[in-house]
Write an enzyme that holds these catalytic residues in place. Structure first.
Site, PDB file in Angstrom:
ATOM      1  N   HIS A  87      -4.803  -4.515  -0.236  1.00 26.54           N
ATOM      2  CA  HIS A  87      -4.563  -4.869   1.104  1.00 26.54           C
ATOM      3  C   HIS A  87      -4.555  -6.634   0.985  1.00 26.54           C
ATOM      4  CE1 HIS A  87      -2.635  -1.378   4.211  1.00 26.54           C
ATOM      5  NE2 HIS A  87      -3.584  -0.791   2.853  1.00 26.54           N
ATOM      6  N   CYS A  89       1.051  -1.409  -0.087  1.00 27.54           N
ATOM      7  CA  CYS A  89      -0.352  -0.089  -0.170  1.00 27.54           C
ATOM      8  C   CYS A  89       0.561   0.912   0.145  1.00 27.54           C
ATOM      9  CB  CYS A  89      -1.270  -0.261   1.248  1.00 27.54           C
ATOM     10  SG  CYS A  89      -2.025   0.925   1.218  1.00 27.54           S
ATOM     11  N   GLU A 122      -3.684  -8.902   2.624  1.00 25.14           N
ATOM     12  CA  GLU A 122      -3.559  -9.457   4.056  1.00 25.14           C
ATOM     13  C   GLU A 122      -4.901  -9.390   4.599  1.00 25.14           C
ATOM     14  OE1 GLU A 122      -2.107  -5.523   4.185  1.00 25.14           O
ATOM     15  OE2 GLU A 122      -2.142  -6.835   2.780  1.00 25.14           O
TER      16      GLU A 122
END
Length: 302
Positions: free
Chosen positions: A235, A142, A237
């Protein structure tokens, strides 16, 4: 993959409750293998949430991973206790003479500032420069992807007309590249940001390869130097509830945020979020660890 972390890290109990294989230091010492040494520079404000997200994502291969968390000396976190930081985090000057197989640099809530105006920018520059010779492969997430693209390749960022928030469809490109091995032709991934790295500059830079792209939110996976530098603009994750926490937080602040796109069932915040990205997110981190860290790192660093 057994993750080797400090026995007292709060995330350990949560991961074990989720049936994720976490190995304590005592057991790891009995195994006659060298674990991969991964350092995570955690720039997110609530460190524990990011620790959980990343440790979950690193837990899907048979490799043993030794995780070190890195903090900034030039910025004091206001959302994580000093005790937690002192116990589980280290400073750059304490590890700068060491070698690491892989590094992850997280996002940070500073994207509306110019890079040079971020109070820890010079420290981050030192760490990114150090990573060129002391880390086999670095994964930038990011805001860190924007920062890395700017520092290493001169890619500028732009403020968006409105915040990108939600889960978006992406197309897989260069399908024979190991980082996207096992990806479907199209996949979903979360984004949460107010800025973006200049799409035109990325697409026309001779040293950058776009491995996944989106008509809505632009390049998503970008690689340089055959995987020594990898930039993840979103993102993958994120936990299923992370975007919900951000949305509720912004509503509470009176910011009148738009509902995250493609996230809640029937686009209704009263409904549960739909988890639509976890498989590809896990595959991304597994591919990175296997093909760009484990397969390339030397058994013994000089």
């Amino acid at each position: 993959m057994p993750i080797r972390i400090n026995n007292d890290l709060p995330a350990k109990k949560i991961l074990e409750d989720e049936n994720i294989f976490v190995m304590d230091m005592n057991r790891a010492m009995t195994q006659d293998i060298r674990p991969l040494k991964i350092i995570i520079m955690n720039l997110m404000p609530i460190k524990q949430d990011t620790e959980l997200d990343l440790l979950r994502s690193l837990s899907n291969t048979p490799l043993q991973v030794d995780v070190t968390f890195l903090r900034t000396r030039t910025h004091e976190s206001k959302n994580t206790s000093v005790t937690h930081l002192d116990t589980f985090y280290t400073y750059f000057d304490e590890i700068k003479d060491h070698k690491f197989d892989g590094m992850i640099i997280t996002g940070a809530p500073v994207e509306l500032n110019d890079f040079e105006d971020v109070d820890y920018w010079e420290e981050l520059v030192d760490i990114m420069e150090w990573s060129k010779t002391n880390v086999t492969s670095t994964l930038h997430i990011c805001w860190a992807a924007q920062a890395g693209l700017y520092y290493h390749h001169g890619i500028h960022k732009k403020i968006l007309p409105k915040k990108v928030s939600g889960v978006y469809e992406h197309r897989t490109l260069h399908k024979k590249t190991p980082l996207v091995r096992g990806f479907d032709d199209c996949f979903m991934a979360p984004h949460s940001r107010n800025t973006e790295a200049d799409r035109w500059e990325i697409r026309n830079h001779p040293d950058l390869t776009i491995l996944a792209d989106s008509d809505e939110v632009g390049p998503f996976l970008i690689m340089a130097e055959e995987g020594r530098k990898i930039y993840v603009v979103g993102h993958p994750e994120y936990d299923v509830m992370t975007l919900n926490k951000e949305y509720v937080r912004d509503v509470g602040r009176g910011l009148n945020p738009e509902i995250p796109e493609n996230y809640y069932e029937n686009n209704n915040p009263k409904n549960k979020p739909v988890k639509s990205w976890r498989c590809h997110g896990n595959t991304l981190y597994t591919n990175w660890l296997n093909y760009y860290v484990y397969q390339l790192t030397p058994y013994e660093w000089d």
